[in-house]
Scaffold this motif. Structure first.
Motif, PDB file in Angstrom:
ATOM      1  N   TRP A   9     -13.624  -9.678   4.726  1.00  0.00           N
ATOM      2  CA  TRP A   9     -12.210  -9.974   4.504  1.00  0.00           C
ATOM      3  C   TRP A   9     -11.910  -9.866   3.023  1.00  0.00           C
ATOM      4  CZ3 TRP A   9     -10.910 -14.911   7.825  1.00  0.00           C
ATOM      5  CH2 TRP A   9     -10.981 -14.563   9.196  1.00  0.00           C
ATOM      6  N   SER A  12      -6.454 -10.601   0.204  1.00  0.00           N
ATOM      7  CA  SER A  12      -5.133 -10.477   0.833  1.00  0.00           C
ATOM      8  C   SER A  12      -5.177 -10.883   2.294  1.00  0.00           C
ATOM      9  CB  SER A  12      -4.614  -9.038   0.690  1.00  0.00           C
ATOM     10  OG  SER A  12      -5.441  -8.130   1.401  1.00  0.00           O
ATOM     11  N   ASP A  13      -6.329 -10.680   2.971  1.00  0.00           N
ATOM     12  CA  ASP A  13      -6.468 -11.134   4.357  1.00  0.00           C
ATOM     13  C   ASP A  13      -6.394 -12.662   4.422  1.00  0.00           C
ATOM     14  OD1 ASP A  13      -6.789  -8.538   5.284  1.00  0.00           O
ATOM     15  OD2 ASP A  13      -8.961  -8.603   5.070  1.00  0.00           O
ATOM     16  N   ALA A  16      -2.868 -13.826   3.774  1.00  0.00           N
ATOM     17  CA  ALA A  16      -1.997 -13.679   4.949  1.00  0.00           C
ATOM     18  C   ALA A  16      -2.261 -14.790   5.959  1.00  0.00           C
ATOM     19  CB  ALA A  16      -2.224 -12.308   5.585  1.00  0.00           C
ATOM     20  N   CYS A  33       3.992 -12.655   1.644  1.00  0.00           N
ATOM     21  CA  CYS A  33       2.914 -11.724   1.285  1.00  0.00           C
ATOM     22  C   CYS A  33       3.453 -10.349   0.897  1.00  0.00           C
ATOM     23  CB  CYS A  33       1.951 -11.569   2.460  1.00  0.00           C
ATOM     24  SG  CYS A  33       1.052 -13.080   2.861  1.00  0.00           S
ATOM     25  N   GLN A  42      -0.047  -6.681  12.194  1.00  0.00           N
ATOM     26  CA  GLN A  42      -1.265  -5.893  12.359  1.00  0.00           C
ATOM     27  C   GLN A  42      -2.438  -6.510  11.599  1.00  0.00           C
ATOM     28  OE1 GLN A  42      -0.380  -1.877  11.192  1.00  0.00           O
ATOM     29  NE2 GLN A  42       1.152  -1.567  12.824  1.00  0.00           N
ATOM     30  N   LYS A  43      -2.162  -7.035  10.410  1.00  0.00           N
ATOM     31  CA  LYS A  43      -3.215  -7.674   9.619  1.00  0.00           C
ATOM     32  C   LYS A  43      -3.786  -8.883  10.355  1.00  0.00           C
ATOM     33  CE  LYS A  43      -2.910  -7.854   5.097  1.00  0.00           C
ATOM     34  NZ  LYS A  43      -4.194  -7.319   4.582  1.00  0.00           N
ATOM     35  N   ARG A  46      -5.950  -7.770  13.185  1.00  0.00           N
ATOM     36  CA  ARG A  46      -7.260  -7.300  12.711  1.00  0.00           C
ATOM     37  C   ARG A  46      -8.178  -8.479  12.399  1.00  0.00           C
ATOM     38  NH1 ARG A  46      -4.193  -3.438   9.793  1.00  0.00           N
ATOM     39  NH2 ARG A  46      -4.441  -4.663   7.873  1.00  0.00           N
TER      40      ARG A  46
END
Length: 310
Positions: A9, A12-13, A16, A33, A42-43, A46
């Motif tokens: 990760w 930024s992951d 979020a 963000c 989508q993030k 994932r």
């Protein structure tokens, strides 16, 4: 047996994930963000695919954490707190509000330079611990080699394994009993030839003074005394008692200022003591160590100019 693949990760992951935990709203979290809502969604998907579990329950009215999401949220919060604490400690070190510096120094250097330096350091940086070890040359380099000190203030010797800076070069002086024949020469000084037939008392072989005299590889016209000592105060007492003469570098002369002794310049340029600051080769210095090194250089510059300590 199934093995877990490492989850990679980015910051930024985690940002979020934390934004959605705090807002419980996809649109507001995406705005925080600086992502479109579709890119943000989508993030998050994932992230859930990476951990193999749903992290959020979604409905038209609210977003809530699943038990797995709660666990991850607690861990992310803990990591954020630890990171902030680590950054705070780094800021304290960078601002000289914390940390430590350790120095090994020859006894003569420790006695002449370090008391004023320690006092000045404590006044300027009271929250940074300064540790001083006064020891002979071999002990100083051993402490440096073992990583127990940041610097060694020493005098010559084989220091090729270290990074070194020459601070100054000091001359030697001859010390003799006040009633000795050479005492009357005073400022006229003495040379090797004047020591013919005399008995010289040396410091221990582990001392920088003894090592330097022996490296000259002389054919002495004097006798080497069987007396061999480690402490300059003892050496002064033996010379005062008329048991021999001795050669010492300039920074040690305060030991020989008492009655019954005479000191005169020794006019042999080959015999001089290089005073160096040594540190482990290629070792980066901490902010505190850099500050102490700068303070030492200021002290040496004042010494060269004959100025009193600040």
């Amino acid at each position: 047996m199934n093995s877990l693949n490492p989850i990679r990760w980015s910051s930024s992951d985690l940002e979020a994930f934390a934004a959605l935990v705090q807002t419980r709203h996809f649109t507001r979290a995406a705005e925080r963000c600086h992502l479109s809502q579709s890119a943000f969604s989508q993030k998050i998907r994932r992230l859930e695919t990476a951990v193999g579990a749903r992290l959020f329950e979604r409905s038209t009215r609210q977003v809530s954490l699943t038990p797995e999401g709660e666990l991850l949220a607690q861990e992310v919060l803990r990591l954020e707190q630890e990171l902030q604490q680590a950054l705070g400690r780094l800021q304290a070190l960078a601002g000289l509000q914390a940390g430590r510096v350790a120095v090994a120094a020859l006894p003569s250097l420790a006695a002449v330079w370090l008391p004023e330096l320690v006092a000045q350091w404590r006044q300027q940086h009271p929250q940074v611990q300064l540790t001083v070890h006064d020891t002979l040359a071999q002990g100083a380099t051993n402490l440096l080699r073992e990583g127990r000190v940041d610097f060694a203030l020493t005098a010559g010797g084989d220091l090729r394994e270290f990074d070194t800076e020459l601070l100054l070069t000091e001359p030697y002086w001859l010390v003799c009993p006040a009633r000795h024949r050479l005492a009357a020469r005073g400022a006229a000084g003495a040379r090797w030839d004047d020591l013919a037939g005399e008995e010289l008392i040396h410091l221990a072989r582990s001392s920088s003074v003894r090592q330097q005299i022996e490296r000259l590889n002389l054919r002495p016209s004097w006798r080497t005394s069987a007396l061999e000592v480690e402490h300059l105060a003892t050496l002064a007492g033996l010379v005062r008692a008329g048991l021999g003469l001795t050669l010492v570098p300039a920074l040690t002369l305060f030991h020989f200022a008492g009655p019954g002794l005479a000191v005169l310049p020794f006019l042999e340029p080959a015999l001089s003591r290089p005073v160096v600051l040594a540190r482990r080769k290629g070792q980066a210095l901490s902010v505190a160590a850099q500050a102490w090194r700068e303070l030492l250089h200021q002290r040496v510059a004042a010494e060269r100019m004959g100025l009193p300590p600040k």
